[in-house]
Design a protein around this motif. Structure first.
Motif, PDB file in Angstrom:
ATOM      1  N   SER A   1      77.605 -42.466 -18.857  1.00 30.13           N
ATOM      2  CA  SER A   1      78.681 -42.019 -17.640  1.00 30.13           C
ATOM      3  C   SER A   1      79.371 -43.234 -17.170  1.00 30.13           C
ATOM      4  O   SER A   1      78.823 -44.348 -17.114  1.00 30.13           O
ATOM      5  CB  SER A   1      77.774 -41.559 -16.639  1.00 30.13           C
ATOM      6  N   LEU A   2      80.518 -42.869 -16.721  1.00 32.74           N
ATOM      7  CA  LEU A   2      81.358 -43.799 -16.090  1.00 32.74           C
ATOM      8  C   LEU A   2      81.124 -43.849 -14.684  1.00 32.74           C
ATOM      9  O   LEU A   2      81.419 -42.787 -13.997  1.00 32.74           O
ATOM     10  CB  LEU A   2      82.693 -43.712 -16.316  1.00 32.74           C
TER      11      LEU A   2
ATOM     12  N   ASN B   1      67.686 -49.821 -25.608  1.00 28.78           N
ATOM     13  CA  ASN B   1      68.387 -48.538 -25.706  1.00 28.78           C
ATOM     14  C   ASN B   1      69.484 -48.443 -24.555  1.00 28.78           C
ATOM     15  O   ASN B   1      69.606 -47.260 -24.548  1.00 28.78           O
ATOM     16  CB  ASN B   1      67.581 -47.500 -26.122  1.00 28.78           C
ATOM     17  N   GLN B   2      69.783 -49.206 -24.021  1.00 33.86           N
ATOM     18  CA  GLN B   2      70.751 -49.106 -22.869  1.00 33.86           C
ATOM     19  C   GLN B   2      71.640 -50.220 -22.886  1.00 33.86           C
ATOM     20  O   GLN B   2      71.158 -51.439 -22.677  1.00 33.86           O
ATOM     21  CB  GLN B   2      69.961 -48.604 -21.611  1.00 33.86           C
ATOM     22  N   PHE B   3      72.880 -50.110 -22.178  1.00 30.19           N
ATOM     23  CA  PHE B   3      73.931 -51.227 -22.041  1.00 30.19           C
ATOM     24  C   PHE B   3      74.833 -50.748 -21.197  1.00 30.19           C
ATOM     25  O   PHE B   3      75.398 -49.613 -21.058  1.00 30.19           O
ATOM     26  CB  PHE B   3      74.117 -51.711 -23.358  1.00 30.19           C
ATOM     27  N   ASP B   4      75.361 -51.779 -20.700  1.00 29.59           N
ATOM     28  CA  ASP B   4      76.788 -51.577 -19.793  1.00 29.59           C
ATOM     29  C   ASP B   4      77.885 -51.955 -20.521  1.00 29.59           C
ATOM     30  O   ASP B   4      77.841 -53.079 -21.286  1.00 29.59           O
ATOM     31  CB  ASP B   4      76.466 -52.391 -18.534  1.00 29.59           C
ATOM     32  N   ILE B   5      78.957 -51.332 -20.046  1.00 30.97           N
ATOM     33  CA  ILE B   5      80.348 -51.631 -20.714  1.00 30.97           C
ATOM     34  C   ILE B   5      81.168 -51.868 -19.527  1.00 30.97           C
ATOM     35  O   ILE B   5      81.241 -50.800 -18.463  1.00 30.97           O
ATOM     36  CB  ILE B   5      81.027 -50.531 -21.534  1.00 30.97           C
ATOM     37  N   ARG B   6      81.804 -52.918 -19.288  1.00 25.69           N
ATOM     38  CA  ARG B   6      82.996 -52.962 -18.138  1.00 25.69           C
ATOM     39  C   ARG B   6      84.167 -53.437 -18.639  1.00 25.69           C
ATOM     40  O   ARG B   6      84.223 -54.567 -19.679  1.00 25.69           O
ATOM     41  CB  ARG B   6      82.370 -54.147 -17.189  1.00 25.69           C
TER      42      ARG B   6
ATOM     43  N   VAL C   1      77.403 -47.050 -18.131  1.00 22.56           N
ATOM     44  CA  VAL C   1      76.236 -47.517 -18.766  1.00 22.56           C
ATOM     45  C   VAL C   1      76.070 -46.297 -19.681  1.00 22.56           C
ATOM     46  O   VAL C   1      76.341 -44.975 -19.740  1.00 22.56           O
ATOM     47  CB  VAL C   1      74.953 -47.407 -17.747  1.00 22.56           C
ATOM     48  N   PHE C   2      75.382 -46.905 -20.843  1.00 20.94           N
ATOM     49  CA  PHE C   2      75.403 -46.081 -22.201  1.00 20.94           C
ATOM     50  C   PHE C   2      74.181 -46.219 -22.829  1.00 20.94           C
ATOM     51  O   PHE C   2      73.439 -47.274 -22.874  1.00 20.94           O
ATOM     52  CB  PHE C   2      76.527 -46.134 -23.058  1.00 20.94           C
TER      53      PHE C   2
END
Length: 206
Positions: free
Chosen positions: A44-45, A178-183, A200-201
């Motif tokens: 989700s964003l 199994n989880q990462f942030d994208i900015r 976060v995905f």
């Protein structure tokens, strides 16, 4: 058969610095999506914002590169991502489905390729793209645009920086295996930050 991999390309570009990446990030990009067997991510964003200039550019570009520059402000909505390859094609494709609040979903597909000079290029549609520089900071992977271009019949025509949305900055930050942030931030030299995305995905099974 060509089996493209972002990881192999990033290893080549980063050289010894690849080993500075968090092992979870290395493992994530080492996965090769075979044709017909994409990788799936969901998340989700928490933040989607754009400036007045961003909105103008987003609406003007929507018919040509739908979703690349979204002219909306929103938050806390789901996003699904597919990473896939095609037969006899060395590019890696990313399809994003933004399920915005109170709006129709927006789908956007880009693809990443290596130039003949060993550069990382990302195309967003209609031959428009940008050259990307890679860096590693605190174990996380950073991308920074190094000029936009219009590719016409294999000829890359540079676009003046002031006539683009601005310089793109992306950070892939690891949270767990199994989880990462994208900015993502796009900053114009004269008009400041034009676009921001943060979310976060996690990887999910097909």
């Amino acid at each position: 058969m060509l089996i493209p991999s972002e990881g192999e390309l990033f290893k080549k570009i980063l050289g010894a610095r690849w080993r500075e990446l968090h092992p979870d990030i290395q493992a994530r990009f080492d996965k090769n999506p075979l044709p017909g067997k994409p990788l799936f991510y969901t998340g989700s964003l928490s933040e989607l914002r754009c400036s007045r200039l961003g909105k103008l550019l987003g609406y003007l570009s929507m018919p040509f590169i739908k979703g690349a520059l979204m002219p909306y402000d929103d938050a806390d909505f789901p996003v699904d991502i597919q990473v896939y390859s095609k037969h006899n094609c060395a590019s890696i494709f990313k399809q994003r489905l933004y399920r915005l609040n109170a709006r129709k979903p927006v789908m956007f597909t880009s693809y990443m390729a290596e130039s003949a000079r060993g550069e990382v290029l990302e195309y967003v549609g209609m031959g428009l793209g940008m050259k990307l520089l890679l860096d590693v900071r605190d174990g996380n992977l950073h991308f920074e645009s190094d000029g936009y271009f219009w590719d016409i019949l294999g000829v890359r025509i540079p676009l003046p920086d002031l006539l683009t949305p601005g310089k793109t900055f992306l950070c892939h930050r690891n949270n767990s295996s199994n989880q990462f942030d994208i900015r993502i931030e796009i900053r114009h030299a004269l008009f400041g930050t034009t676009f921001t995305q943060a979310g976060v995905f996690k990887e999910v099974a097909a």
